[in-house]
Design a protein around this motif. Structure first.
Motif, PDB file in Angstrom:
ATOM      1  N   ILE A  30      36.997 -24.510  39.049  1.00 21.07           N
ATOM      2  CA  ILE A  30      38.050 -23.852  38.350  1.00 21.07           C
ATOM      3  C   ILE A  30      37.362 -22.642  38.057  1.00 21.07           C
ATOM      4  N   PHE A  31      37.942 -21.695  38.144  1.00 18.88           N
ATOM      5  CA  PHE A  31      37.538 -20.153  37.824  1.00 18.88           C
ATOM      6  C   PHE A  31      37.288 -20.036  36.415  1.00 18.88           C
ATOM      7  N   ASP A  32      36.067 -19.340  35.735  1.00 18.38           N
ATOM      8  CA  ASP A  32      35.967 -18.914  34.540  1.00 18.38           C
ATOM      9  C   ASP A  32      35.945 -17.410  34.378  1.00 18.38           C
ATOM     10  N   SER A  33      35.016 -16.783  35.129  1.00 15.19           N
ATOM     11  CA  SER A  33      35.129 -15.313  34.890  1.00 15.19           C
ATOM     12  C   SER A  33      34.074 -14.731  36.320  1.00 15.19           C
ATOM     13  N   LEU A  34      34.015 -13.456  36.248  1.00 16.85           N
ATOM     14  CA  LEU A  34      33.383 -12.568  37.173  1.00 16.85           C
ATOM     15  C   LEU A  34      32.945 -11.411  36.682  1.00 16.85           C
ATOM     16  N   THR A  35      31.491 -11.439  36.310  1.00 13.53           N
ATOM     17  CA  THR A  35      30.958 -10.502  35.454  1.00 13.53           C
ATOM     18  C   THR A  35      29.834  -9.522  36.667  1.00 13.53           C
ATOM     19  N   ILE A  36      29.481  -8.370  35.970  1.00  9.47           N
ATOM     20  CA  ILE A  36      28.209  -7.687  36.531  1.00  9.47           C
ATOM     21  C   ILE A  36      27.284  -7.758  35.347  1.00  9.47           C
TER      22      ILE A  36
ATOM     23  N   GLN B  12      27.065   4.014  19.441  1.00  4.48           N
ATOM     24  CA  GLN B  12      27.991   2.977  20.514  1.00  4.48           C
ATOM     25  C   GLN B  12      28.052   3.797  21.936  1.00  4.48           C
ATOM     26  N   GLN B  13      27.725   3.118  23.045  1.00  5.35           N
ATOM     27  CA  GLN B  13      27.831   3.588  24.303  1.00  5.35           C
ATOM     28  C   GLN B  13      29.094   2.859  24.903  1.00  5.35           C
ATOM     29  N   ASN B  14      29.327   3.335  26.287  1.00 10.83           N
ATOM     30  CA  ASN B  14      30.476   2.848  26.972  1.00 10.83           C
ATOM     31  C   ASN B  14      29.995   2.624  28.429  1.00 10.83           C
ATOM     32  N   LEU B  15      30.658   1.422  29.021  1.00 12.63           N
ATOM     33  CA  LEU B  15      30.219   1.256  30.432  1.00 12.63           C
ATOM     34  C   LEU B  15      31.447   0.771  31.262  1.00 12.63           C
ATOM     35  N   GLN B  16      31.745   1.527  32.418  1.00 12.63           N
ATOM     36  CA  GLN B  16      32.821   1.124  32.972  1.00 12.63           C
ATOM     37  C   GLN B  16      32.406   0.722  34.469  1.00 12.63           C
ATOM     38  N   VAL B  17      33.106  -0.149  35.181  1.00 14.47           N
ATOM     39  CA  VAL B  17      32.779  -0.643  36.264  1.00 14.47           C
ATOM     40  C   VAL B  17      34.159  -0.139  37.283  1.00 14.47           C
ATOM     41  N   HIS B  18      33.782   0.813  38.311  1.00 16.73           N
ATOM     42  CA  HIS B  18      35.221   1.028  39.099  1.00 16.73           C
ATOM     43  C   HIS B  18      34.869   0.269  40.518  1.00 16.73           C
ATOM     44  N   ARG B  19      35.829  -0.127  41.272  1.00 15.15           N
ATOM     45  CA  ARG B  19      35.588  -0.455  42.668  1.00 15.15           C
ATOM     46  C   ARG B  19      35.810   0.713  43.549  1.00 15.15           C
ATOM     47  N   LEU B  20      34.917   0.532  44.386  1.00 16.18           N
ATOM     48  CA  LEU B  20      34.709   1.756  45.553  1.00 16.18           C
ATOM     49  C   LEU B  20      35.981   1.407  46.712  1.00 16.18           C
TER      50      LEU B  20
ATOM     51  N   LEU C  15      37.737  -1.916  36.710  1.00 20.81           N
ATOM     52  CA  LEU C  15      37.733  -3.466  36.890  1.00 20.81           C
ATOM     53  C   LEU C  15      37.408  -3.934  35.688  1.00 20.81           C
ATOM     54  N   GLY C  16      36.319  -3.373  34.977  1.00 20.66           N
ATOM     55  CA  GLY C  16      35.663  -4.008  33.659  1.00 20.66           C
ATOM     56  C   GLY C  16      35.244  -2.859  32.913  1.00 20.66           C
ATOM     57  N   GLU C  17      35.227  -3.042  31.659  1.00 18.87           N
ATOM     58  CA  GLU C  17      34.641  -2.056  30.578  1.00 18.87           C
ATOM     59  C   GLU C  17      33.958  -2.693  29.314  1.00 18.87           C
ATOM     60  N   LEU C  18      32.993  -2.088  28.836  1.00 20.69           N
ATOM     61  CA  LEU C  18      32.185  -2.668  27.558  1.00 20.69           C
ATOM     62  C   LEU C  18      31.766  -1.467  26.822  1.00 20.69           C
ATOM     63  N   ASN C  19      32.165  -1.395  25.756  1.00 22.04           N
ATOM     64  CA  ASN C  19      31.491  -0.811  24.501  1.00 22.04           C
ATOM     65  C   ASN C  19      30.381  -1.668  23.944  1.00 22.04           C
ATOM     66  N   TYR C  20      29.144  -0.890  23.670  1.00 26.43           N
ATOM     67  CA  TYR C  20      28.052  -1.538  23.111  1.00 26.43           C
ATOM     68  C   TYR C  20      27.028  -0.551  22.625  1.00 26.43           C
ATOM     69  N   TYR C  21      26.237  -1.515  21.855  1.00 26.97           N
ATOM     70  CA  TYR C  21      25.179  -0.572  21.326  1.00 26.97           C
ATOM     71  C   TYR C  21      23.815  -0.954  22.050  1.00 26.97           C
TER      72      TYR C  21
ATOM     73  N   ASP D  51      40.072 -10.877  36.119  1.00 25.51           N
ATOM     74  CA  ASP D  51      40.184 -12.164  36.740  1.00 25.51           C
ATOM     75  C   ASP D  51      40.780 -12.105  38.458  1.00 25.51           C
ATOM     76  N   GLU D  52      41.452 -11.417  38.547  1.00 31.80           N
ATOM     77  CA  GLU D  52      41.993 -11.248  40.049  1.00 31.80           C
ATOM     78  C   GLU D  52      41.118 -11.280  41.069  1.00 31.80           C
ATOM     79  N   LEU D  53      40.117 -10.343  40.873  1.00 34.07           N
ATOM     80  CA  LEU D  53      39.087 -10.314  41.989  1.00 34.07           C
ATOM     81  C   LEU D  53      38.203 -11.608  41.900  1.00 34.07           C
ATOM     82  N   GLY D  54      37.991 -12.145  41.010  1.00 34.40           N
ATOM     83  CA  GLY D  54      37.267 -13.720  40.786  1.00 34.40           C
ATOM     84  C   GLY D  54      38.058 -14.542  41.681  1.00 34.40           C
TER      85      GLY D  54
END
Length: 452
Positions: A112-118, A133-141, A170-176, A190-193
């Motif tokens: 059963i699928f749970d998640s796909l992460t980087i 606070q910083q920002n990270l984005q993941v874009h698919r090539l 495809l994913g984004e994170l705000n973090y310190y 989730d679609e990619l996973g």
């Protein structure tokens, strides 16, 4: 395409040299007199000698920007923005792709699928205010990563390269940034996973081998939102990985979780793309690597910026005046360079290196001393009064070789930069005062043994 690096930077054949002005007879003896003056050949020649210092020779600074430098295969993924009112803004993005994990074809049919992460792991490198606070984005090539050849037919990806990617992340994170936590994890859609799991179950051609997988999942770019704080964060490239989490829901047994890890491509196609905007700065004309920008044309400032391909050029236009001096032997040459006040709001590089260059700014040999050790400009930091800090370097061997003869070629000079490994994988930034600075001018001190 010119590149600041590999082959030439790794080889340097030290040339033997003869000190200029005069050759000491091997039979001459030296000693120190009681009054502190030096005497040479007291048994052969009665001659009074002493050490003198001359500091009247001009050191010209200018800024050079190279068209491109290799950044593929390095150890640090750079992400974010850095802005300086003098030198402008740079944006750092990191491109990478993953090798196929053949375990995708062997997942349990009931998984059963749970998640796909980087996952991205911190390095010690940060530039800017990491308390925000910083920002990270993941874009698919949407375009495959393709290596390119440099001037020596070596294959790299360069700081100026860019590849097409989907506009929506495809994913984004705000973090310190909290390095003590070790890493950050960005959840992808989730679609990619789910799609990956289905391809594995279908034994589809996309997951048959690594070549097919790279064509299907071309890779990702890790970047920051343009409105995020002006900070660049470094992550360890060898630890970036994509993780597919699944579990088995067993009715009468404990739930069983599974992680399928995809590691960085063995083709070393990961690289940092550095995009600079200097349009509203004193360095807006910094476009052609063969045309340096004198500090006199940029408010008596020159700067270095790692990964952006920017270095400082040093020239010594008045050195031919040395040949007019008589009765003296060169003992030592020291160079002093002074950081501009505007650069003290960031950590200064502790060490700088020199490379020989010519009239068109070609990068030649790494400068070494007569024992083949790398010549360094070392930061002498005054923590109480930072404005008194400076860089000091002994460039005796280099100038002795250049002056060995009856003429110094003023077309030759030195390029100053952070060490090569840092230059490709970091964005270290340093502004130096130029020769007409009203605060601190670069100086070149010659120490001679003079005699009567």
């Amino acid at each position: 395409m010119n590149s600041l690096i590999p082959q030439k930077f790794s080889s340097y054949h030290m040339k033997k040299y003869i000190p200029f002005f005069m050759i000491l007879n091997v039979f001459l003896l030296s000693c120190e007199s009681e009054n502190g003056e030096f005497e040479i050949g007291v048994d052969l020649v009665e001659s009074k000698t002493e050490v003198s210092m001359v500091d009247s020779f001009t050191v010209q600074l200018s800024t050079v920007k190279y068209d491109s430098i290799p950044t593929s295969g390095n150890t640090t993924a750079l992400v974010g923005y850095f802005n300086n009112e003098i030198s402008g803004q740079i944006e750092a993005s990191s491109y990478f792709n993953f090798d196929l994990n053949t375990g995708i074809n062997n997942l349990d049919n009931d998984a059963i699928f749970d998640s796909l992460t980087i996952q991205v792991y911190y390095t010690d490198y940060m530039l800017g205010d990491s308390s925000l606070q910083q920002n990270l984005q993941v874009h698919r090539l949407t375009e495959e990563l393709q290596m390119q050849e440099d001037d020596y037919s070596e294959e790299y990806l360069f700081n100026t390269n860019q590849f097409a990617y989907e506009s929506e992340p495809l994913g984004e994170l705000n973090y310190y940034p909290q390095k003590q936590h070790g890493y950050e994890e960005i959840r992808l859609t989730d679609e990619l996973g789910l799609e990956l799991i289905q391809l594995g179950r279908d034994e589809a051609s996309e997951v048959l081998n690594n070549t097919n997988f790279s064509a299907y999942l071309k890779g990702f770019v890790l970047k920051a939102d343009e409105n995020s704080p002006k900070t660049i964060i470094g992550f360890a490239t060898d630890s970036i990985r994509m993780v597919l989490y699944t579990h088995l829901d067993q009715q009468f047994e404990q739930e069983k979780s599974s992680e399928l890890v995809f590691t960085m491509s063995s083709e070393n196609t990961h690289f940092n793309s550095i995009q600079a905007d200097r349009s509203n700065t004193l360095f807006s004309t910094l476009l052609n690597e063969r045309e340096e920008l004198p500090s006199t044309a940029s408010d008596n400032k020159s700067f270095i910026q790692g990964s952006a391909g920017v270095v400082i050029r040093l020239d010594f236009p008045s050195l031919n005046e040395l040949y007019k001096l008589e009765d003296r032997i060169l003992l030592k040459t020291e160079l002093y360079l002074y950081p501009a006040m505007e650069t003290f709001n960031a950590d200064l590089p502790e060490v700088l290196h020199f490379y020989e260059t010519d009239k068109i700014n070609q990068i030649k040999d790494l400068v070494t001393d007569n024992e083949n050790a790398t010549v360094q400009a070392i930061l002498v930091l005054d923590e109480l009064y930072p404005e008194n800090s400076y860089y000091a370097a002994d460039i005796t061997t280099f100038l002795s070789e250049q002056l060995n003869g009856n003429f110094y070629d003023t077309n030759n000079g030195l390029l100053l930069t952070v060490p090569n490994a840092d230059f490709q994988s970091q964005t270290d930034h340093l502004i130096l005062e130029g020769e007409n600075s009203s605060r601190k001018k670069p100086t070149l001190n010659f120490y001679f043994l003079t005699y009567e």
